[in-house]
Design a protein around this motif. Structure first.
Motif, mmCIF file in Angstrom:
data_model
loop_
_atom_site.group_PDB
_atom_site.id
_atom_site.type_symbol
_atom_site.label_atom_id
_atom_site.label_comp_id
_atom_site.label_asym_id
_atom_site.label_seq_id
_atom_site.Cartn_x
_atom_site.Cartn_y
_atom_site.Cartn_z
ATOM 1 N N THR A 1 34.352 -9.067 -25.668
ATOM 2 C CA THR A 1 33.934 -7.666 -26.587
ATOM 3 C C THR A 1 34.735 -7.834 -27.895
ATOM 4 O O THR A 1 35.675 -8.563 -28.021
ATOM 5 N N LYS B 1 34.594 -7.063 -20.936
ATOM 6 C CA LYS B 1 33.822 -6.011 -19.771
ATOM 7 C C LYS B 1 33.416 -6.909 -18.754
ATOM 8 O O LYS B 1 33.253 -7.812 -19.064
ATOM 9 N N ARG B 2 33.180 -6.483 -17.678
ATOM 10 C CA ARG B 2 32.530 -7.208 -16.722
ATOM 11 C C ARG B 2 31.218 -6.276 -16.149
ATOM 12 O O ARG B 2 31.311 -5.175 -16.011
ATOM 13 N N LYS B 3 30.380 -6.904 -15.753
ATOM 14 C CA LYS B 3 29.111 -6.551 -15.029
ATOM 15 C C LYS B 3 29.217 -6.835 -13.503
ATOM 16 O O LYS B 3 29.398 -8.016 -13.108
ATOM 17 N N TRP C 1 42.192 -8.010 -12.883
ATOM 18 C CA TRP C 1 41.259 -7.273 -13.853
ATOM 19 C C TRP C 1 42.055 -5.988 -14.493
ATOM 20 O O TRP C 1 42.618 -5.333 -13.437
ATOM 21 N N ARG D 1 40.746 -3.079 -17.462
ATOM 22 C CA ARG D 1 39.927 -2.841 -18.573
ATOM 23 C C ARG D 1 40.179 -3.213 -19.803
ATOM 24 O O ARG D 1 41.228 -2.907 -20.415
ATOM 25 N N ASN D 2 39.162 -3.601 -20.560
ATOM 26 C CA ASN D 2 39.248 -4.306 -21.882
ATOM 27 C C ASN D 2 40.476 -5.126 -21.880
ATOM 28 O O ASN D 2 41.126 -5.436 -23.088
ATOM 29 N N GLU E 1 27.745 -2.426 -20.195
ATOM 30 C CA GLU E 1 28.896 -1.359 -19.698
ATOM 31 C C GLU E 1 29.555 -1.904 -18.508
ATOM 32 O O GLU E 1 29.014 -2.581 -17.682
ATOM 33 N N ASP E 2 30.850 -1.902 -18.621
ATOM 34 C CA ASP E 2 31.630 -2.227 -17.380
ATOM 35 C C ASP E 2 31.626 -1.177 -16.138
ATOM 36 O O ASP E 2 30.937 -0.348 -16.424
ATOM 37 N N GLN F 1 32.319 2.427 -16.225
ATOM 38 C CA GLN F 1 31.593 3.458 -16.980
ATOM 39 C C GLN F 1 30.453 3.728 -16.466
ATOM 40 O O GLN F 1 29.370 4.495 -16.686
#
Length: 276
Positions: free
Chosen positions: A75, A80-82, A125, A127-128, A271-272, A275
């Motif tokens: 990003t 981000k991860r799905k 991991w 976030r961001n 969106e990760d 969220q």
């Protein structure tokens, strides 16, 4: 006479040879600068991540295990991860429960479920960010002052010429200690091993019945391009006892694979999990 000339050459050459090897502090300073810069380089890649958590009871029998598959994409501010797939199972007596959703709880007060979900979110991991659990390891510049470093030597490791550097937290009886293998040409981490040498104070253990011990983790990095290194494997284990009645050995691992170069503008949009 020949021996005397050789001795003189070695005498005058020694300072130059020593100067070629930086100190442990200087090596780690350069590593931290590269780790800080690596975030931007990693933002050009999409890759897959497999996470696995296993909880065992005090008797060694399996209590719960879960694997998650993610896609991680860049990003503008990091990555981000799905979440693609969840595959978990719970063993209780002779009963086995399978599930396929993140954060699954067998009951309202489900410590195993909370632990599995927490570890799955944290391993390799933030976030961001595109980095692993670096707050466990002295790789970021803001962490350096908390540690003492010592150059233990140089060696060849998995095709890399590396410095071997030990580290420990300063002025703490209960502290993180470990070792970093640093590639000597690009000053990038190749392998980081860390263990917590401390324990929960006896007063806390007695009052709350809580004890954490044998915490350790290891992260392996791999070179993909000049100055582009990724954490590709992470694994570790810890033992936890809470309220006298709950005891678990927690094993955790994560693997990053199938790296594909992209760019932020054309990256996958989603969106990760934080969220969702």
């Amino acid at each position: 006479m020949k021996r005397r000339k050789t001795s003189l050459l070695l005498f005058f050459a020694a300072p130059s040879l020593l100067a070629q090897t930086p100190s442990a502090d200087e090596i780690m300073r350069r590593v931290s600068e590269n780790v800080d810069r690596a975030q931007a380089a990693r933002a050009e890649y999409v890759y897959d991540q497999d996470v696995f958590i296993r909880l065992k009871r005090a008797n060694g029998k399996l209590a719960r295990e879960e694997s998650r598959k993610y896609i991680i994409a860049p990003t503008q501010t990091g990555a981000k991860r799905k979440l693609v797939n969840v595959d978990g199972k719970i063993l209780h007596g002779g009963k086995e429960i399978s599930y396929s959703q993140r954060g699954y709880r067998e009951k309202e007060m489900d410590i195993d479920g909370a632990l599995v979900d927490s570890f799955a979110r944290e391993i390799m991991w933030r976030r961001n960010s595109v980095g692993p659990m670096v707050y466990w390891f002295p790789l970021e510049s803001k962490q350096l002052d908390k540690y003492a470093f010592k150059l233990e030597g140089e060696e060849r490791y998995h095709g890399y010429d590396v410095f071997r550097i030990s580290f420990r937290e300063i002025d703490l009886k209960d502290s993180w200690r470990g070792e970093v293998l640093v590639e000597r040409n690009e000053f990038q981490p190749v392998l980081v091993t860390s263990a917590w040498t401390g324990h929960v104070p006896a007063a806390v253990t007695i009052a709350l019945g809580t004890n954490v011990r044998q915490i350790g983790a290891k992260i392996t990095y791999q070179r993909f391009d000049k100055d582009v290194w990724f954490p590709v494997r992470c694994g570790g284990e810890m033992k936890l006892r809470v309220l006298f009645l709950y005891a678990r050995t927690i094993a955790f691992s994560a693997t990053n694979a199938d790296f594909r170069k992209t760019d932020v503008q054309s990256s996958i949009q989603f969106e990760d999990e934080e969220q969702n």
